[in-house]
Each structure stands twice: as C-alpha cells, then as structure tokens.
Write a protein that holds these residues in place. Structure first.
Motif, PDB file in Angstrom:
ATOM      1  N   PRO A 217      -2.684  -3.560   2.025  1.00 48.60           N
ATOM      2  CA  PRO A 217      -1.693  -3.363   3.409  1.00 48.60           C
ATOM      3  C   PRO A 217      -0.857  -2.208   3.100  1.00 48.60           C
ATOM      4  O   PRO A 217       0.665  -2.554   3.621  1.00 48.60           O
ATOM      5  CB  PRO A 217      -0.950  -5.095   2.818  1.00 48.60           C
ATOM      6  N   ASP A 218      -0.766  -1.223   2.539  1.00 48.34           N
ATOM      7  CA  ASP A 218      -0.433   0.341   2.328  1.00 48.34           C
ATOM      8  C   ASP A 218      -0.468   1.259   3.076  1.00 48.34           C
ATOM      9  O   ASP A 218      -1.198   2.215   3.015  1.00 48.34           O
ATOM     10  CB  ASP A 218      -0.665   0.739   0.929  1.00 48.34           C
ATOM     11  N   PHE A 219      -0.276   0.165   4.535  1.00 50.95           N
ATOM     12  CA  PHE A 219      -0.324   1.716   5.334  1.00 50.95           C
ATOM     13  C   PHE A 219       0.285   1.291   6.821  1.00 50.95           C
ATOM     14  O   PHE A 219       1.285   0.431   6.832  1.00 50.95           O
ATOM     15  CB  PHE A 219      -2.350   1.384   6.599  1.00 50.95           C
ATOM     16  N   SER A 220       0.601   2.279   7.259  1.00 48.54           N
ATOM     17  CA  SER A 220       2.067   2.289   8.522  1.00 48.54           C
ATOM     18  C   SER A 220       1.050   1.629   9.545  1.00 48.54           C
ATOM     19  O   SER A 220       0.190   1.977  10.129  1.00 48.54           O
ATOM     20  CB  SER A 220       1.946   3.825   8.795  1.00 48.54           C
ATOM     21  N   LEU A 221       2.260   1.045  10.308  1.00 44.60           N
ATOM     22  CA  LEU A 221       2.186   0.319  11.576  1.00 44.60           C
ATOM     23  C   LEU A 221       2.129   1.551  12.057  1.00 44.60           C
ATOM     24  O   LEU A 221       2.103   1.389  14.125  1.00 44.60           O
ATOM     25  CB  LEU A 221       2.777  -1.134  12.003  1.00 44.60           C
ATOM     26  N   ASP A 222       2.779   2.557  12.118  1.00 46.07           N
ATOM     27  CA  ASP A 222       2.917   3.633  12.900  1.00 46.07           C
ATOM     28  C   ASP A 222       1.727   4.722  13.047  1.00 46.07           C
ATOM     29  O   ASP A 222       1.803   6.004  13.824  1.00 46.07           O
ATOM     30  CB  ASP A 222       3.904   4.644  12.719  1.00 46.07           C
ATOM     31  N   ASP A 223       0.864   3.892  12.139  1.00 46.01           N
ATOM     32  CA  ASP A 223      -0.415   5.053  12.441  1.00 46.01           C
ATOM     33  C   ASP A 223      -2.470   4.669  11.974  1.00 46.01           C
ATOM     34  O   ASP A 223      -2.488   4.821  11.495  1.00 46.01           O
ATOM     35  CB  ASP A 223      -0.162   6.394  11.132  1.00 46.01           C
ATOM     36  N   LEU A 224      -2.108   3.412  13.032  1.00 49.50           N
ATOM     37  CA  LEU A 224      -3.727   2.673  12.650  1.00 49.50           C
ATOM     38  C   LEU A 224      -4.304   3.399  13.446  1.00 49.50           C
ATOM     39  O   LEU A 224      -5.385   2.734  13.144  1.00 49.50           O
ATOM     40  CB  LEU A 224      -2.919   1.382  14.198  1.00 49.50           C
ATOM     41  N   ALA A 225      -4.445   4.481  13.869  1.00 53.73           N
ATOM     42  CA  ALA A 225      -6.190   5.247  14.140  1.00 53.73           C
ATOM     43  C   ALA A 225      -6.046   5.975  13.287  1.00 53.73           C
ATOM     44  O   ALA A 225      -7.142   6.065  13.739  1.00 53.73           O
ATOM     45  CB  ALA A 225      -5.525   5.667  15.712  1.00 53.73           C
ATOM     46  N   GLY A 226      -5.282   6.253  12.471  1.00 53.80           N
ATOM     47  CA  GLY A 226      -5.365   7.491  11.547  1.00 53.80           C
ATOM     48  C   GLY A 226      -5.201   6.816  10.072  1.00 53.80           C
ATOM     49  O   GLY A 226      -6.288   6.511   9.476  1.00 53.80           O
ATOM     50  N   GLY A 227      -4.398   6.993   9.647  1.00 51.35           N
ATOM     51  CA  GLY A 227      -4.009   6.474   8.176  1.00 51.35           C
ATOM     52  C   GLY A 227      -4.740   4.904   8.125  1.00 51.35           C
ATOM     53  O   GLY A 227      -4.574   4.495   7.171  1.00 51.35           O
ATOM     54  N   ALA A 228      -4.790   4.524   9.141  1.00 55.20           N
ATOM     55  CA  ALA A 228      -4.717   2.612   8.810  1.00 55.20           C
ATOM     56  C   ALA A 228      -6.499   2.418   8.913  1.00 55.20           C
ATOM     57  O   ALA A 228      -7.224   1.567   9.593  1.00 55.20           O
ATOM     58  CB  ALA A 228      -3.960   1.603   9.721  1.00 55.20           C
ATOM     59  N   GLY A 229      -7.315   3.780   9.644  1.00 60.07           N
ATOM     60  CA  GLY A 229      -8.584   3.759   9.430  1.00 60.07           C
ATOM     61  C   GLY A 229      -9.587   3.212  10.493  1.00 60.07           C
ATOM     62  O   GLY A 229     -10.575   2.553  10.657  1.00 60.07           O
ATOM     63  N   ARG A 230      -8.938   3.140  11.977  1.00 58.30           N
ATOM     64  CA  ARG A 230      -9.183   2.529  12.884  1.00 58.30           C
ATOM     65  C   ARG A 230      -8.711   1.320  13.530  1.00 58.30           C
ATOM     66  O   ARG A 230      -9.731   0.103  13.735  1.00 58.30           O
ATOM     67  CB  ARG A 230     -10.177   2.975  13.940  1.00 58.30           C
ATOM     68  N   LEU A 231      -8.118   0.523  12.832  1.00 61.30           N
ATOM     69  CA  LEU A 231      -7.562  -0.652  12.510  1.00 61.30           C
ATOM     70  C   LEU A 231      -6.689  -0.851  13.764  1.00 61.30           C
ATOM     71  O   LEU A 231      -7.686  -2.307  14.736  1.00 61.30           O
ATOM     72  CB  LEU A 231      -6.568  -0.917  11.851  1.00 61.30           C
TER      73      LEU A 231
ATOM     74  N   ASN B 282       1.827  -5.756  16.853  1.00 62.15           N
ATOM     75  CA  ASN B 282       1.902  -7.038  16.136  1.00 62.15           C
ATOM     76  C   ASN B 282       0.485  -7.743  15.541  1.00 62.15           C
ATOM     77  O   ASN B 282       0.544  -8.387  14.232  1.00 62.15           O
ATOM     78  CB  ASN B 282       2.015  -8.189  17.280  1.00 62.15           C
ATOM     79  N   ILE B 283      -0.260  -7.580  16.055  1.00 57.46           N
ATOM     80  CA  ILE B 283      -1.701  -7.928  15.599  1.00 57.46           C
ATOM     81  C   ILE B 283      -1.800  -7.038  14.296  1.00 57.46           C
ATOM     82  O   ILE B 283      -2.147  -8.305  13.608  1.00 57.46           O
ATOM     83  CB  ILE B 283      -3.169  -6.971  16.513  1.00 57.46           C
ATOM     84  N   ALA B 284      -1.525  -5.891  13.587  1.00 62.99           N
ATOM     85  CA  ALA B 284      -1.856  -5.336  12.835  1.00 62.99           C
ATOM     86  C   ALA B 284      -0.510  -5.533  12.004  1.00 62.99           C
ATOM     87  O   ALA B 284      -1.023  -6.242  10.595  1.00 62.99           O
ATOM     88  CB  ALA B 284      -1.752  -3.917  12.708  1.00 62.99           C
ATOM     89  N   SER B 285       0.042  -5.996  12.267  1.00 61.47           N
ATOM     90  CA  SER B 285       1.976  -6.775  11.084  1.00 61.47           C
ATOM     91  C   SER B 285       0.284  -7.935  10.544  1.00 61.47           C
ATOM     92  O   SER B 285       1.207  -8.073   8.987  1.00 61.47           O
ATOM     93  CB  SER B 285       2.802  -6.672  11.659  1.00 61.47           C
ATOM     94  N   LEU B 286       0.669  -8.652  11.570  1.00 61.47           N
ATOM     95  CA  LEU B 286      -0.347 -10.223  10.438  1.00 61.47           C
ATOM     96  C   LEU B 286      -1.794  -9.666   9.985  1.00 61.47           C
ATOM     97  O   LEU B 286      -1.902 -10.718   9.166  1.00 61.47           O
ATOM     98  CB  LEU B 286      -1.073 -11.019  11.918  1.00 61.47           C
ATOM     99  N   VAL B 287      -2.253  -8.674  10.235  1.00 58.69           N
ATOM    100  CA  VAL B 287      -3.643  -8.547   9.023  1.00 58.69           C
ATOM    101  C   VAL B 287      -2.942  -7.849   8.301  1.00 58.69           C
ATOM    102  O   VAL B 287      -3.626  -8.317   6.918  1.00 58.69           O
ATOM    103  CB  VAL B 287      -4.481  -7.501  10.399  1.00 58.69           C
ATOM    104  N   ARG B 288      -1.867  -7.251   8.066  1.00 60.21           N
ATOM    105  CA  ARG B 288      -1.379  -6.614   6.677  1.00 60.21           C
ATOM    106  C   ARG B 288      -0.926  -7.486   6.489  1.00 60.21           C
ATOM    107  O   ARG B 288      -0.887  -7.445   4.874  1.00 60.21           O
ATOM    108  CB  ARG B 288      -0.483  -5.290   7.147  1.00 60.21           C
ATOM    109  N   LYS B 289      -0.084  -8.788   6.340  1.00 57.49           N
ATOM    110  CA  LYS B 289       0.919  -9.972   5.828  1.00 57.49           C
ATOM    111  C   LYS B 289      -0.975 -11.260   5.627  1.00 57.49           C
ATOM    112  O   LYS B 289      -0.658 -11.394   4.045  1.00 57.49           O
ATOM    113  CB  LYS B 289       0.654 -10.721   7.033  1.00 57.49           C
ATOM    114  N   ALA B 290      -2.257 -10.798   6.123  1.00 58.27           N
ATOM    115  CA  ALA B 290      -3.652 -11.211   5.658  1.00 58.27           C
ATOM    116  C   ALA B 290      -3.700 -10.468   4.555  1.00 58.27           C
ATOM    117  O   ALA B 290      -3.776 -11.154   2.652  1.00 58.27           O
ATOM    118  CB  ALA B 290      -3.882 -11.308   6.430  1.00 58.27           C
ATOM    119  N   LEU B 291      -3.394  -8.748   3.646  1.00 55.60           N
ATOM    120  CA  LEU B 291      -4.114  -8.489   3.402  1.00 55.60           C
ATOM    121  C   LEU B 291      -3.183  -8.363   2.312  1.00 55.60           C
ATOM    122  O   LEU B 291      -3.342  -8.460   0.581  1.00 55.60           O
ATOM    123  CB  LEU B 291      -4.119  -6.535   3.303  1.00 55.60           C
ATOM    124  N   GLU B 292      -1.323  -8.715   2.297  1.00 58.57           N
ATOM    125  CA  GLU B 292      -0.815  -8.479   1.115  1.00 58.57           C
ATOM    126  C   GLU B 292      -0.746 -10.650   0.129  1.00 58.57           C
ATOM    127  O   GLU B 292      -0.832 -10.566  -0.929  1.00 58.57           O
ATOM    128  CB  GLU B 292       0.659  -9.094   2.435  1.00 58.57           C
TER     129      GLU B 292
END
Length: 196
Positions: free
Chosen positions: A15-29, A78-88
C-alpha cells in the motif's frame, strides 16, 4: 452474476503508493480504478450482480462484490484508496483465503491462475483478435477477462487457453479496458432488445 477479471501487471502489491500519482507511481492503478467504475456503477446505483477481480502483479487479488459493497464512490481516487486499504489488510489473508478489508472488498494472496481456478462461470477472454461479439450467444454467467494497458503474458495466455470458452472482440476498434467493460455490459443488458 457477471464477473470481470482485470489483470494489472505493474500495480504495486503493497500500500505504499501515493493517491496523487495513480498513473505513474501506482503502476497504472488508474486504469484498474476506471474498470471498477465501469463494472459496478450505474447512474445513481450500483450493479449488485457484479464482482470484479483485480489481479495485481500476479501475486494479489482484490475482489469487489457489488452486492455487499459500501463506502465506494465512482471517482478514481476513492476507488484507489479502497484498493490501498485492501492491500493494507493483505497480511490477514492466509494462503488463498480472503480477508475482508472494508464491506464488499476482499483481498487474497492469489495470482492469475489461482484466481481463474476459483471462479465459476463461462470464461470469455476479451481480445482484439477474438471473434466478433455479435456472433457469440451471451452466456448466462459470464466471466470477462481482460488486461490493463499491457498484453497478457505467455503464462496468462496459456491459462486463458485452458479456461476460456470464448475469445471475443467487442467491435472493429481497439478499446480501452474500462470502455470494453461498458460495451460488454451493454451487450448483455440489451440482449433481445428490439426497441428503446
């Protein structure tokens, strides 16, 4: 029941990715979040007969069940934040058994092959080289499988060759993954419709 399996090849499994960079740092999440939006949301409603399986880096699967889902809105962040919670919550998943992170969202330590082995329904691979969808009878319980912005790997292709009963294309043009989901829904929603 309609199911969508979306493979995210570059999405991090931690879950160590920024919600501000979903296309880059989050691998096209961002691509996967748009797929979730297209699969689950109607205007002012949610499709309760839909499940989405996000397979991340062939290591983790996040399953979203429309019938039990709470707290999700249709925006990518919002969807990405819930995916991040799942990874947590990933460490609470033991083996291939799921852990629930928030209502309707489950995480397991399953890659693509194990995810496909655990799904019931008629597997339909969405692929630009498939048969035209208009020539294929809509299955009762479809499991549409598609990839993010990358092609399926050789191992994924081999798994699909064994699992898929159909390989279809949704139109004459190559579509984005989330648009493909919308067209697949329309294909099923309008079966037998002659007037609108």
């Amino acid at each position: 029941m309609r199911q969508f399996v979306v493979v995210g090849h570059d999405v991090p499994t931690d879950p160590d990715f920024s919600l501000d960079d979903l296309a880059g740092g989050a691998g096209r999440l961002d691509v996967l979040c748009r797929c979730v939006n297209s699969a689950l949301f109607l205007s002012h409603d949610i499709r309760e007969d839909v499940e989405v399986h996000l397979v991340l880096a062939d290591e983790v699967t996040v399953r979203i069940d429309g019938s039990a889902l709470r707290y999700m809105s249709p925006d990518e962040r919002n969807i990405a934040s819930l995916v991040r919670k799942a990874l947590e919550a990933k460490d609470q998943a033991i083996g291939h058994r799921e852990a629930e992170s928030t209502p309707g969202i489950y995480v397991s330590k399953k890659g693509f092959e194990a995810t496909m082995d655990g799904i019931d329904g008629t597997v339909v691979e969405l692929h630009e080289d498939g048969d035209p969808v208009v020539d294929v009878e809509p299955p009762a319980d479809p499991v549409f499988v598609l990839s993010d912005h990358h092609d399926f790997t050789e191992d994924e292709t081999a798994t699909l060759a064994d699992a898929a009963e159909e390989r279809v294309r949704l139109g004459p043009k190559v579509l984005h993954a989330d648009h493909s989901i919308t067209v697949a829904h329309n294909y099923l929603d309008t079966e037998g419709f002659t007037d609108y």
